[in-house]
Scaffold this active site. Structure first.
Site, PDB file in Angstrom:
ATOM      1  N   SER A 107     -12.297 -12.526  -5.604  1.00 34.27           N
ATOM      2  CA  SER A 107     -12.204 -12.211  -7.034  1.00 34.27           C
ATOM      3  C   SER A 107     -13.272 -12.907  -7.870  1.00 34.27           C
ATOM      4  CB  SER A 107     -10.816 -12.572  -7.567  1.00 34.27           C
ATOM      5  OG  SER A 107     -10.629 -13.972  -7.552  1.00 34.27           O
ATOM      6  N   HIS A 134     -10.494 -18.884 -11.346  1.00 32.78           N
ATOM      7  CA  HIS A 134     -11.068 -17.846 -12.216  1.00 32.78           C
ATOM      8  C   HIS A 134     -11.805 -18.477 -13.388  1.00 32.78           C
ATOM      9  CE1 HIS A 134      -8.421 -14.196 -10.873  1.00 32.78           C
ATOM     10  NE2 HIS A 134      -9.324 -14.540  -9.983  1.00 32.78           N
ATOM     11  N   ASP A 188      -6.454 -11.789 -16.487  1.00 32.84           N
ATOM     12  CA  ASP A 188      -5.397 -12.266 -15.588  1.00 32.84           C
ATOM     13  C   ASP A 188      -3.978 -12.151 -16.131  1.00 32.84           C
ATOM     14  OD1 ASP A 188      -7.280 -12.905 -13.692  1.00 32.84           O
ATOM     15  OD2 ASP A 188      -7.348 -15.027 -14.212  1.00 32.84           O
TER      16      ASP A 188
END
Length: 186
Positions: free
Chosen positions: A64, A103, A129
């Site tokens: 990701s 992230h 998210d």
């Protein structure tokens, strides 16, 4: 090639049997193994104290964050009290989930009370998210952050991923390393 491996295994078994007969040497080697384990734990706890992070080192488990971070990269974290800014890569935990998420901070909302709400997104993901957060949660808070990424080792964490994918291999590896420590005389 196979003969050489069998010979090495037989030598280790012979050394272990010899060690078992010499209780003093066996105790010395067992204490040596315990020192190695406790040294690793002390280093980990020291890193936790210095970085103010409960997990100062993490492995990237998904794609990701590509291209910034690849699956298997090791990230070094720091969780000092500095304000978190848009664009920083953070590692955070979601309630009722065991695995932390790596992230990038997409938005920072500072409230009048001094609290900060953060919105994150994986570089390789199409959406933010909010779908990953706990039900009803729109943002994460500062206390959800384990740390921000301050360094990386490329692909070294693949070992961890392989050992998690094949748990039996983990036990075999630990047993073999313990055997070598016990039978090594240096």
């Amino acid at each position: 090639h196979v003969f050489a491996k069998m010979e090495m295994v037989e030598k280790q078994v012979y050394e272990l049997k010899k060690l078992w007969k010499n209780k003093r040497q066996f105790l010395f080697q067992a204490l040596n193994l315990a020192m190695i384990v406790f040294s690793a734990l002390m280093i980990w706890k020291g890193l936790m104290f210095l970085t103010k992070s409960e997990s100062p080192v993490v492995v990237v488990l998904s794609g990701s964050m590509e291209p910034a971070f690849q699956r298997g990269d090791i990230l070094f974290l720091n969780n000092q009290d500095d304000p978190i800014r848009v664009g920083e890569v953070v590692v955070f935990k979601i309630k009722d989930r065991d695995i932390p998420i790596v992230h990038r901070v997409l938005k920072v909302h500072e409230k009048a009370s001094g609290l900060v709400d953060l919105l994150t997104k994986g570089d390789n993901n199409r959406v933010d998210d909010r779908g990953l957060y706990a039900p009803g949660q729109q943002f994460i808070n500062r206390e959800d952050i384990l740390g921000r990424a301050v360094g990386t080792l490329r692909y070294v964490g693949m070992v961890t991923i392989i050992l998690n994918d094949y748990p039996a291999l983990k036990y075999v590896l630990v047993a073999v390393m313990g055997l070598f420590v016990l039978t090594n005389k240096e």
